[in-house]
Design an enzyme around this catalytic site. Sequence first.
Site, PDB file in Angstrom:
ATOM      1  N   ARG A 147      11.266  -1.302  10.911  1.00 51.55           N
ATOM      2  CA  ARG A 147      10.198  -0.968  11.856  1.00 51.55           C
ATOM      3  C   ARG A 147      10.162  -1.983  12.991  1.00 51.55           C
ATOM      4  O   ARG A 147      10.338  -3.178  12.763  1.00 51.55           O
ATOM      5  CB  ARG A 147       8.844  -0.958  11.127  1.00 51.55           C
ATOM      6  N   ARG A 149      -9.941   0.219   8.807  1.00 50.34           N
ATOM      7  CA  ARG A 149      -9.441  -1.133   9.050  1.00 50.34           C
ATOM      8  C   ARG A 149     -10.453  -1.994   9.787  1.00 50.34           C
ATOM      9  O   ARG A 149     -10.169  -3.159  10.058  1.00 50.34           O
ATOM     10  CB  ARG A 149      -8.191  -1.041   9.902  1.00 50.34           C
ATOM     11  N   ARG A 205      -0.136  -9.326  13.359  1.00 53.11           N
ATOM     12  CA  ARG A 205      -0.794  -8.323  12.502  1.00 53.11           C
ATOM     13  C   ARG A 205      -1.606  -8.989  11.394  1.00 53.11           C
ATOM     14  O   ARG A 205      -2.682  -8.515  11.025  1.00 53.11           O
ATOM     15  CB  ARG A 205       0.244  -7.369  11.924  1.00 53.11           C
ATOM     16  N   ARG A 247      11.458  -5.496   4.974  1.00 57.46           N
ATOM     17  CA  ARG A 247      11.187  -4.076   4.694  1.00 57.46           C
ATOM     18  C   ARG A 247      12.173  -3.166   5.428  1.00 57.46           C
ATOM     19  O   ARG A 247      12.507  -3.400   6.585  1.00 57.46           O
ATOM     20  CB  ARG A 247       9.760  -3.740   5.128  1.00 57.46           C
ATOM     21  N   LYS A 272       0.832  -1.212   0.000  1.00 54.99           N
ATOM     22  CA  LYS A 272       0.000   0.000   0.000  1.00 54.99           C
ATOM     23  C   LYS A 272       0.866   1.261   0.000  1.00 54.99           C
ATOM     24  O   LYS A 272       0.655   2.163  -0.800  1.00 54.99           O
ATOM     25  CB  LYS A 272      -0.936   0.021   1.232  1.00 54.99           C
TER      26      LYS A 272
HETATM   27  P1  ADP Z   1       2.131  -1.859   3.213  1.00 53.18           P
HETATM   28  O1  ADP Z   1       2.144  -0.347   3.172  1.00 53.18           O
HETATM   29  O2  ADP Z   1       0.936  -2.446   2.516  1.00 53.18           O
HETATM   30  O3  ADP Z   1       2.326  -2.425   4.577  1.00 53.18           O
HETATM   31  P2  ADP Z   1       4.704  -1.629   1.816  1.00 53.18           P
HETATM   32  O4  ADP Z   1       4.390  -0.757   0.642  1.00 53.18           O
HETATM   33  O5  ADP Z   1       5.471  -1.022   2.942  1.00 53.18           O
HETATM   34  O6  ADP Z   1       3.368  -2.362   2.353  1.00 53.18           O
HETATM   35  O7  ADP Z   1       5.491  -2.904   1.248  1.00 53.18           O
HETATM   36  C1  ADP Z   1       5.954  -3.940   2.119  1.00 53.18           C
HETATM   37  C2  ADP Z   1       7.323  -4.434   1.653  1.00 53.18           C
HETATM   38  O8  ADP Z   1       7.186  -5.140   0.414  1.00 53.18           O
HETATM   39  C3  ADP Z   1       8.336  -3.308   1.385  1.00 53.18           C
HETATM   40  O9  ADP Z   1       9.613  -3.757   1.777  1.00 53.18           O
HETATM   41  C4  ADP Z   1       8.252  -3.088  -0.140  1.00 53.18           C
HETATM   42  O10 ADP Z   1       9.488  -2.615  -0.665  1.00 53.18           O
HETATM   43  C5  ADP Z   1       7.941  -4.490  -0.631  1.00 53.18           C
HETATM   44  N1  ADP Z   1       7.060  -4.510  -1.816  1.00 53.18           N
HETATM   45  C6  ADP Z   1       6.023  -3.672  -2.091  1.00 53.18           C
HETATM   46  N2  ADP Z   1       5.424  -4.028  -3.246  1.00 53.18           N
HETATM   47  C7  ADP Z   1       6.086  -5.133  -3.695  1.00 53.18           C
HETATM   48  C8  ADP Z   1       5.931  -5.989  -4.849  1.00 53.18           C
HETATM   49  N3  ADP Z   1       4.969  -5.779  -5.759  1.00 53.18           N
HETATM   50  N4  ADP Z   1       6.794  -7.028  -4.981  1.00 53.18           N
HETATM   51  C9  ADP Z   1       7.772  -7.259  -4.051  1.00 53.18           C
HETATM   52  N5  ADP Z   1       7.962  -6.492  -2.950  1.00 53.18           N
HETATM   53  C10 ADP Z   1       7.126  -5.451  -2.771  1.00 53.18           C
HETATM   54  P1  AMP Z   2       0.567   0.356   9.074  1.00 53.00           P
HETATM   55  O1  AMP Z   2       1.656   1.381   8.935  1.00 53.00           O
HETATM   56  O2  AMP Z   2      -0.631   0.688   8.246  1.00 53.00           O
HETATM   57  O3  AMP Z   2       1.079  -1.039   8.851  1.00 53.00           O
HETATM   58  O4  AMP Z   2       0.079   0.427  10.592  1.00 53.00           O
HETATM   59  C1  AMP Z   2       0.944   0.156  11.674  1.00 53.00           C
HETATM   60  C2  AMP Z   2       0.157   0.009  12.967  1.00 53.00           C
HETATM   61  O5  AMP Z   2      -0.521   1.243  13.267  1.00 53.00           O
HETATM   62  C3  AMP Z   2      -0.941  -1.052  12.956  1.00 53.00           C
HETATM   63  O6  AMP Z   2      -0.445  -2.351  13.255  1.00 53.00           O
HETATM   64  C4  AMP Z   2      -1.899  -0.509  14.039  1.00 53.00           C
HETATM   65  O7  AMP Z   2      -1.403  -0.777  15.331  1.00 53.00           O
HETATM   66  C5  AMP Z   2      -1.815   0.989  13.817  1.00 53.00           C
HETATM   67  N1  AMP Z   2      -2.834   1.468  12.848  1.00 53.00           N
HETATM   68  C6  AMP Z   2      -2.624   2.029  11.627  1.00 53.00           C
HETATM   69  N2  AMP Z   2      -3.776   2.345  11.027  1.00 53.00           N
HETATM   70  C7  AMP Z   2      -4.766   1.946  11.887  1.00 53.00           C
HETATM   71  C8  AMP Z   2      -6.183   1.978  11.836  1.00 53.00           C
HETATM   72  N3  AMP Z   2      -6.860   2.462  10.771  1.00 53.00           N
HETATM   73  N4  AMP Z   2      -6.861   1.492  12.903  1.00 53.00           N
HETATM   74  C9  AMP Z   2      -6.222   1.005  13.983  1.00 53.00           C
HETATM   75  N5  AMP Z   2      -4.889   0.932  14.086  1.00 53.00           N
HETATM   76  C10 AMP Z   2      -4.165   1.399  13.047  1.00 53.00           C
END
Ligand code: ADP
Ligand code: AMP
Length: 216
Positions: A160, A88, A171, A127, A13
């Site tokens: 992270r 969410r 998660r 990541r 995302k």
């Molecule tokens: P989210 O915001 O949904 O938690 P991220 O955008 O942070 O996910 O992506 C999670 C991890 O996967 C990051 O390390 C990113 O670089 C990697 N990633 C994102 N999209 C892809 C993809 N299409 N293929 C492989 N790795 C990806």
């Molecule tokens: P994310 O960066 O989206 O992976 O979110 C990291 C963490 O933030 C999650 O595991 C939750 O603890 C909290 N969080 C983010 N967005 C929400 C949401 N919409 N509702 C509740 N918790 C959230």
Amino acid sequence: MLVVLMGPPGAGKGTQAERITKEFNLLHISTGDILRNAVKEETALGLQAKQYMDRGALVPDEIVVGMIRERLARPDCAAGVLLDGFPRTVEQAEALGQVLESLQLKIDVVINVDVEAEELLSRLTGRRVCRNCGATYHIKFNPPRVRNICDHCSGELYQRSDDTVETVKERLDVYSKQTLPLIEYYQRKNLYYAVDGARSIDDVFADIAAYLQGKQ
Ligand code: ADP
Ligand code: AMP
């Protein structure tokens, strides 16, 4: 245009949001980013949220909804918004509907980036994020040019604290139980578009961009 980007943790995302917001001139609002920032700044909200985030749980709906209500009311949202990581839960989705109605706004589309659990685990544990500008990398799938250094701003990359195997599993479990029902919720409202996220970053973006082009 108001776009909701959903999907399990690690689906891509944030990665896609970076590109979509640039291409379509939308404001990127990530509840995860807002909460991490509050934790870093040690605000009252941050101290409250940290205990949930550290164990992979969701922060309570009323806290997150209050945050979004305040953020969406600001004038910079008028040009268009991409919501990343919110809503969410069905309760958050209902509250979002009410907030948007009060602002005379509405969701144009909900895009769900879908990826299977095994792949999500390796994406999240590999990541790395830039401490300075927030850009996202992956040690194998999307590495920076220089190890641990951001391509954009030369900032230091970090892992992270919730990207450990144990917290990621929690998660993913929370996602299945609390967020998955939103798919049906938005399908019923005819707002739902599913994207196969198990492809390259470029291919996933091409799919989303083509779809959004048709919505403009
Ligand atoms: P989210 O915001 O949904 O938690 P991220 O955008 O942070 O996910 O992506 C999670 C991890 O996967 C990051 O390390 C990113 O670089 C990697 N990633 C994102 N999209 C892809 C993809 N299409 N293929 C492989 N790795 C990806
Ligand atoms: P994310 O960066 O989206 O992976 O979110 C990291 C963490 O933030 C999650 O595991 C939750 O603890 C909290 N969080 C983010 N967005 C929400 C949401 N919409 N509702 C509740 N918790 C959230």
